[in-house]
Design an enzyme around this catalytic site. Structure first.
Site, PDB file in Angstrom:
ATOM      1  N   ARG A   1      37.842 -33.775 -20.660  1.00  0.00           N
ATOM      2  CA  ARG A   1      36.490 -33.629 -20.094  1.00  0.00           C
ATOM      3  C   ARG A   1      35.573 -32.927 -21.107  1.00  0.00           C
ATOM      4  NH1 ARG A   1      34.962 -36.050 -15.143  1.00  0.00           N
ATOM      5  NH2 ARG A   1      33.677 -34.220 -14.691  1.00  0.00           N
ATOM      6  N   GLU A  20      44.468 -41.432  -9.770  1.00  0.00           N
ATOM      7  CA  GLU A  20      43.851 -42.474 -10.606  1.00  0.00           C
ATOM      8  C   GLU A  20      44.889 -43.171 -11.498  1.00  0.00           C
ATOM      9  OE1 GLU A  20      40.762 -40.315 -12.615  1.00  0.00           O
ATOM     10  OE2 GLU A  20      39.567 -40.096 -10.784  1.00  0.00           O
ATOM     11  N   PHE A  71      23.686 -44.271  -6.702  1.00  0.00           N
ATOM     12  CA  PHE A  71      24.171 -44.943  -7.911  1.00  0.00           C
ATOM     13  C   PHE A  71      25.504 -45.650  -7.689  1.00  0.00           C
ATOM     14  CE2 PHE A  71      25.614 -40.496  -8.184  1.00  0.00           C
ATOM     15  CZ  PHE A  71      26.977 -40.651  -8.419  1.00  0.00           C
ATOM     16  N   TYR A  83      36.309 -44.907  -7.374  1.00  0.00           N
ATOM     17  CA  TYR A  83      35.092 -44.116  -7.174  1.00  0.00           C
ATOM     18  C   TYR A  83      34.818 -43.804  -5.705  1.00  0.00           C
ATOM     19  CZ  TYR A  83      33.554 -44.307 -12.093  1.00  0.00           C
ATOM     20  OH  TYR A  83      33.427 -44.127 -13.455  1.00  0.00           O
ATOM     21  N   LYS A 110      34.823 -47.410 -20.710  1.00  0.00           N
ATOM     22  CA  LYS A 110      34.051 -48.234 -19.769  1.00  0.00           C
ATOM     23  C   LYS A 110      33.512 -49.496 -20.471  1.00  0.00           C
ATOM     24  CE  LYS A 110      32.616 -44.245 -16.936  1.00  0.00           C
ATOM     25  NZ  LYS A 110      31.426 -43.505 -16.402  1.00  0.00           N
ATOM     26  N   ASN A 119      27.929 -44.147 -19.788  1.00  0.00           N
ATOM     27  CA  ASN A 119      28.310 -43.004 -20.625  1.00  0.00           C
ATOM     28  C   ASN A 119      29.687 -43.144 -21.251  1.00  0.00           C
ATOM     29  OD1 ASN A 119      29.847 -42.591 -18.372  1.00  0.00           O
ATOM     30  ND2 ASN A 119      28.738 -40.768 -17.659  1.00  0.00           N
ATOM     31  N   HIS A 156      35.437 -42.484 -18.833  1.00  0.00           N
ATOM     32  CA  HIS A 156      35.806 -41.745 -17.632  1.00  0.00           C
ATOM     33  C   HIS A 156      36.995 -40.873 -17.982  1.00  0.00           C
ATOM     34  CE1 HIS A 156      37.051 -40.784 -13.529  1.00  0.00           C
ATOM     35  NE2 HIS A 156      38.283 -41.019 -13.944  1.00  0.00           N
TER      36      HIS A 156
HETATM   37  P1  DAT Z   1      31.730 -38.080 -14.489  1.00  0.00           P
HETATM   38  O1  DAT Z   1      31.951 -39.480 -15.011  1.00  0.00           O
HETATM   39  O2  DAT Z   1      31.125 -37.186 -15.532  1.00  0.00           O
HETATM   40  O3  DAT Z   1      32.952 -37.500 -13.820  1.00  0.00           O
HETATM   41  P2  DAT Z   1      30.673 -38.511 -11.804  1.00  0.00           P
HETATM   42  O4  DAT Z   1      32.079 -38.655 -11.351  1.00  0.00           O
HETATM   43  O5  DAT Z   1      29.810 -37.520 -11.091  1.00  0.00           O
HETATM   44  O6  DAT Z   1      30.589 -38.209 -13.370  1.00  0.00           O
HETATM   45  O7  DAT Z   1      29.925 -39.921 -11.666  1.00  0.00           O
HETATM   46  C1  DAT Z   1      30.569 -41.134 -11.993  1.00  0.00           C
HETATM   47  C2  DAT Z   1      29.657 -41.955 -12.883  1.00  0.00           C
HETATM   48  O8  DAT Z   1      28.491 -42.351 -12.154  1.00  0.00           O
HETATM   49  C3  DAT Z   1      29.116 -41.199 -14.090  1.00  0.00           C
HETATM   50  O9  DAT Z   1      30.022 -41.253 -15.197  1.00  0.00           O
HETATM   51  C4  DAT Z   1      27.829 -41.894 -14.373  1.00  0.00           C
HETATM   52  C5  DAT Z   1      27.339 -42.291 -12.993  1.00  0.00           C
HETATM   53  N1  DAT Z   1      26.416 -41.299 -12.416  1.00  0.00           N
HETATM   54  C6  DAT Z   1      26.762 -40.087 -11.903  1.00  0.00           C
HETATM   55  N2  DAT Z   1      25.679 -39.436 -11.423  1.00  0.00           N
HETATM   56  C7  DAT Z   1      24.636 -40.263 -11.653  1.00  0.00           C
HETATM   57  C8  DAT Z   1      23.229 -40.160 -11.415  1.00  0.00           C
HETATM   58  N3  DAT Z   1      22.689 -39.090 -10.793  1.00  0.00           N
HETATM   59  N4  DAT Z   1      22.423 -41.189 -11.793  1.00  0.00           N
HETATM   60  C9  DAT Z   1      22.949 -42.277 -12.406  1.00  0.00           C
HETATM   61  N5  DAT Z   1      24.255 -42.434 -12.656  1.00  0.00           N
HETATM   62  C10 DAT Z   1      25.099 -41.444 -12.302  1.00  0.00           C
HETATM   63 MG    MG Z   2      33.933 -38.181 -12.078  1.00  0.00          MG
END
Ligand code: DAT
Ligand code: MG
Length: 142
Positions: A89, A134, A61, A53, A13, A120, A123
């Site tokens: 993962r 994807e 978010f 997304y 990212k 973070n 992805h």
């Molecule tokens: P991941 O990237 O672990 O698959 P995700 O698909 O649930 O997580 O969410 C996509 C991204 O959005 C994630 O990498 C960071 C952000 N994100 C997710 N949940 C969040 C939250 N509750 N508050 C802030 N950012 C969040």
């Molecule tokens: Mg995800």
């Protein structure tokens, strides 16, 4: 490719690229034994990010997430290996970098910056169906 070999999409990212961690992230993937089969530097469009997304549309978010992902270049990688979707993962660690386990990419290299979206670093596709969808988005023939 053997039938048991999977492929997944890994994105470094904008925070990972800006912090010069692309090499460190790829090093961990290669050290684990997975293979890099394609790589691309991408300044992602809003349209690509909204599709990527789509499952998060409407969440608080979502808009900060898309803005963050548009804020700088991303390095997209196609990574191959048996059970690589699950394996990456596990290498990445859980979503929240504050509590992601030490030893993981997010746990070792990430932290909370007090923003509306967690930055973070990486992805990784979360299922075979997500990986196929994807990889089609990020490595579409142009
Ligand atoms: P991941 O990237 O672990 O698959 P995700 O698909 O649930 O997580 O969410 C996509 C991204 O959005 C994630 O990498 C960071 C952000 N994100 C997710 N949940 C969040 C939250 N509750 N508050 C802030 N950012 C969040
Ligand atoms: Mg995800």
């Amino acid at each position: 490719m053997a039938e048991s070999v999977e492929e997944t999409l890994v994105l470094v990212k904008p925070d990972g690229v800006a912090r010069n961690l692309t090499g460190e992230i790829l090093r961990r993937i290669e050290a684990k034994g997975y293979a890099l089969t394609d790589i691309r530097w991408v300044q992602a469009s809003r349209s690509l990010l909204e599709q990527h997304y789509a499952e998060h549309q409407g969440k608080p978010f979502f808009e900060p997430l898309v803005e963050f992902m548009e804020s700088g270049p991303i390095v997209a990688m196609r990574i191959a290996g048996e059970r690589v979707i699950e394996g990456f993962r596990s290498l990445a660690g859980t979503t929240d970098p504050t509590t992601a386990a030490p030893g993981t990419i997010r746990g070792d290299l990430g932290r909370d910056w007090g923003l509306r979206v967690q930055q973070n670093l990486v992805h990784g596709s979360d299922s075979a169906a997500s990986a196929e969808r994807e990889l089609g988005l990020w490595f579409a023939r142009r």
